[in-house]
Design a protein around this motif. Structure first.
Motif, PDB file in Angstrom:
ATOM      1  N   MET A 185       0.852  -1.183   0.000  1.00 50.06           N
ATOM      2  CA  MET A 185       0.000   0.000   0.000  1.00 50.06           C
ATOM      3  C   MET A 185       0.895   1.243   0.000  1.00 50.06           C
ATOM      4  SD  MET A 185      -2.880   1.177   2.750  1.00 50.06           S
ATOM      5  CE  MET A 185      -4.193   0.160   2.121  1.00 50.06           C
ATOM      6  N   PRO A 186       0.574   2.248  -0.823  1.00 52.88           N
ATOM      7  CA  PRO A 186       1.382   3.475  -0.866  1.00 52.88           C
ATOM      8  C   PRO A 186       1.351   4.206   0.472  1.00 52.88           C
ATOM      9  CG  PRO A 186      -0.252   3.461  -2.639  1.00 52.88           C
ATOM     10  CD  PRO A 186      -0.517   2.281  -1.767  1.00 52.88           C
ATOM     11  N   LYS A 187       2.470   4.853   0.755  1.00 54.19           N
ATOM     12  CA  LYS A 187       2.578   5.624   1.988  1.00 54.19           C
ATOM     13  C   LYS A 187       1.653   6.841   1.922  1.00 54.19           C
ATOM     14  CE  LYS A 187       5.863   8.059   4.861  1.00 54.19           C
ATOM     15  NZ  LYS A 187       7.220   8.578   4.985  1.00 54.19           N
ATOM     16  N   GLN A 188       0.927   7.078   2.989  1.00 53.98           N
ATOM     17  CA  GLN A 188       0.029   8.230   3.073  1.00 53.98           C
ATOM     18  C   GLN A 188       0.844   9.512   3.246  1.00 53.98           C
ATOM     19  OE1 GLN A 188      -2.783   8.665   2.010  1.00 53.98           O
ATOM     20  NE2 GLN A 188      -4.305   8.335   3.578  1.00 53.98           N
ATOM     21  N   ILE A 189       0.550  10.539   2.466  1.00 56.96           N
ATOM     22  CA  ILE A 189       1.268  11.813   2.564  1.00 56.96           C
ATOM     23  C   ILE A 189       0.642  12.641   3.675  1.00 56.96           C
ATOM     24  CG2 ILE A 189       1.861  13.948   1.358  1.00 56.96           C
ATOM     25  CD1 ILE A 189       1.823  12.342  -1.237  1.00 56.96           C
ATOM     26  N   GLU A 190       1.468  13.033   4.605  1.00 57.51           N
ATOM     27  CA  GLU A 190       1.016  13.853   5.731  1.00 57.51           C
ATOM     28  C   GLU A 190       1.090  15.333   5.358  1.00 57.51           C
ATOM     29  OE1 GLU A 190       0.049  12.741   8.834  1.00 57.51           O
ATOM     30  OE2 GLU A 190       0.195  10.685   8.109  1.00 57.51           O
ATOM     31  N   PRO A 191       0.056  16.113   5.675  1.00 51.79           N
ATOM     32  CA  PRO A 191       0.136  17.557   5.419  1.00 51.79           C
ATOM     33  C   PRO A 191       1.221  18.185   6.305  1.00 51.79           C
ATOM     34  CG  PRO A 191      -1.999  16.965   6.383  1.00 51.79           C
ATOM     35  CD  PRO A 191      -1.205  15.709   6.251  1.00 51.79           C
ATOM     36  N   MET A 192       1.852  19.229   5.785  1.00 53.57           N
ATOM     37  CA  MET A 192       2.890  19.914   6.549  1.00 53.57           C
ATOM     38  C   MET A 192       2.251  20.961   7.451  1.00 53.57           C
ATOM     39  SD  MET A 192       6.309  21.910   5.175  1.00 53.57           S
ATOM     40  CE  MET A 192       6.876  20.525   4.224  1.00 53.57           C
ATOM     41  N   SER A 193       2.616  20.944   8.714  1.00 59.55           N
ATOM     42  CA  SER A 193       2.074  21.941   9.638  1.00 59.55           C
ATOM     43  C   SER A 193       2.700  23.302   9.345  1.00 59.55           C
ATOM     44  CB  SER A 193       2.365  21.545  11.085  1.00 59.55           C
ATOM     45  OG  SER A 193       3.746  21.674  11.370  1.00 59.55           O
ATOM     46  N   ALA A 194       2.000  24.350   9.750  1.00 61.93           N
ATOM     47  CA  ALA A 194       2.503  25.714   9.526  1.00 61.93           C
ATOM     48  C   ALA A 194       3.832  25.927  10.241  1.00 61.93           C
ATOM     49  CB  ALA A 194       1.470  26.738   9.983  1.00 61.93           C
ATOM     50  N   ASP A 195       3.958  25.420  11.456  1.00 64.86           N
ATOM     51  CA  ASP A 195       5.212  25.587  12.211  1.00 64.86           C
ATOM     52  C   ASP A 195       6.378  24.907  11.500  1.00 64.86           C
ATOM     53  OD1 ASP A 195       3.984  27.069  14.192  1.00 64.86           O
ATOM     54  OD2 ASP A 195       3.716  25.351  15.536  1.00 64.86           O
ATOM     55  N   ARG A 196       6.140  23.696  11.022  1.00 68.97           N
ATOM     56  CA  ARG A 196       7.203  22.971  10.321  1.00 68.97           C
ATOM     57  C   ARG A 196       7.547  23.668   9.007  1.00 68.97           C
ATOM     58  NH1 ARG A 196       8.338  16.840   8.376  1.00 68.97           N
ATOM     59  NH2 ARG A 196      10.056  17.523   7.325  1.00 68.97           N
ATOM     60  N   MET A 197       6.542  24.156   8.282  1.00 65.55           N
ATOM     61  CA  MET A 197       6.770  24.854   7.024  1.00 65.55           C
ATOM     62  C   MET A 197       7.644  26.088   7.262  1.00 65.55           C
ATOM     63  SD  MET A 197       4.008  26.586   4.401  1.00 65.55           S
ATOM     64  CE  MET A 197       3.293  27.583   5.673  1.00 65.55           C
ATOM     65  N   ILE A 198       7.326  26.862   8.276  1.00 64.05           N
ATOM     66  CA  ILE A 198       8.096  28.079   8.570  1.00 64.05           C
ATOM     67  C   ILE A 198       9.525  27.726   8.968  1.00 64.05           C
ATOM     68  CG2 ILE A 198       8.300  30.021  10.182  1.00 64.05           C
ATOM     69  CD1 ILE A 198       5.156  30.039  10.161  1.00 64.05           C
ATOM     70  N   ARG A 199       9.682  26.703   9.817  1.00 63.41           N
ATOM     71  CA  ARG A 199      11.023  26.301  10.275  1.00 63.41           C
ATOM     72  C   ARG A 199      11.874  25.814   9.111  1.00 63.41           C
ATOM     73  NH1 ARG A 199      13.069  21.620  11.374  1.00 63.41           N
ATOM     74  NH2 ARG A 199      11.079  20.517  11.459  1.00 63.41           N
ATOM     75  N   LEU A 200      11.307  24.956   8.261  1.00 66.72           N
ATOM     76  CA  LEU A 200      12.070  24.436   7.130  1.00 66.72           C
ATOM     77  C   LEU A 200      12.377  25.520   6.098  1.00 66.72           C
ATOM     78  CD1 LEU A 200      10.306  21.007   6.593  1.00 66.72           C
ATOM     79  CD2 LEU A 200      12.690  21.351   7.239  1.00 66.72           C
TER      80      LEU A 200
END
Length: 74
Positions: free
Chosen positions: A1-16
């Motif tokens: 089964m394909p891996k489910q894509i997790e949405p990126m949180s706003a905090d993680r998006m800003i940090r990255l």
């Protein structure tokens, strides 16, 4: 089964995104080669979230521009 894509949180998006921008800012062209795919994705998400791209992605103004291919069409 394909891996489910997790949405990126706003905090993680800003940090990255901040981490990627810092690499480019501190090291210039070398920093661009050191960015991870997650950092690049976060920077793209920040651009989209900022609303600075005009119109719909299919609009002609949003399509890639390749001057070296288009110079013969003038």
């Amino acid at each position: 089964m394909p891996k489910q894509i997790e949405p990126m949180s706003a905090d993680r998006m800003i940090r990255l995104a901040a981490s990627g921008v810092a690499k480019v800012d501190l090291m210039g062209p070398r920093g661009t080669t050191l960015c991870t795919m997650d950092e690049i994705e976060a920077m793209a998400l920040m651009i989209v979230a900022s609303g600075i791209l005009p119109g719909h992605p299919a609009d002609a103004a949003r399509q890639p521009h390749y001057p070296e291919l288009e110079k013969d069409k003038r």
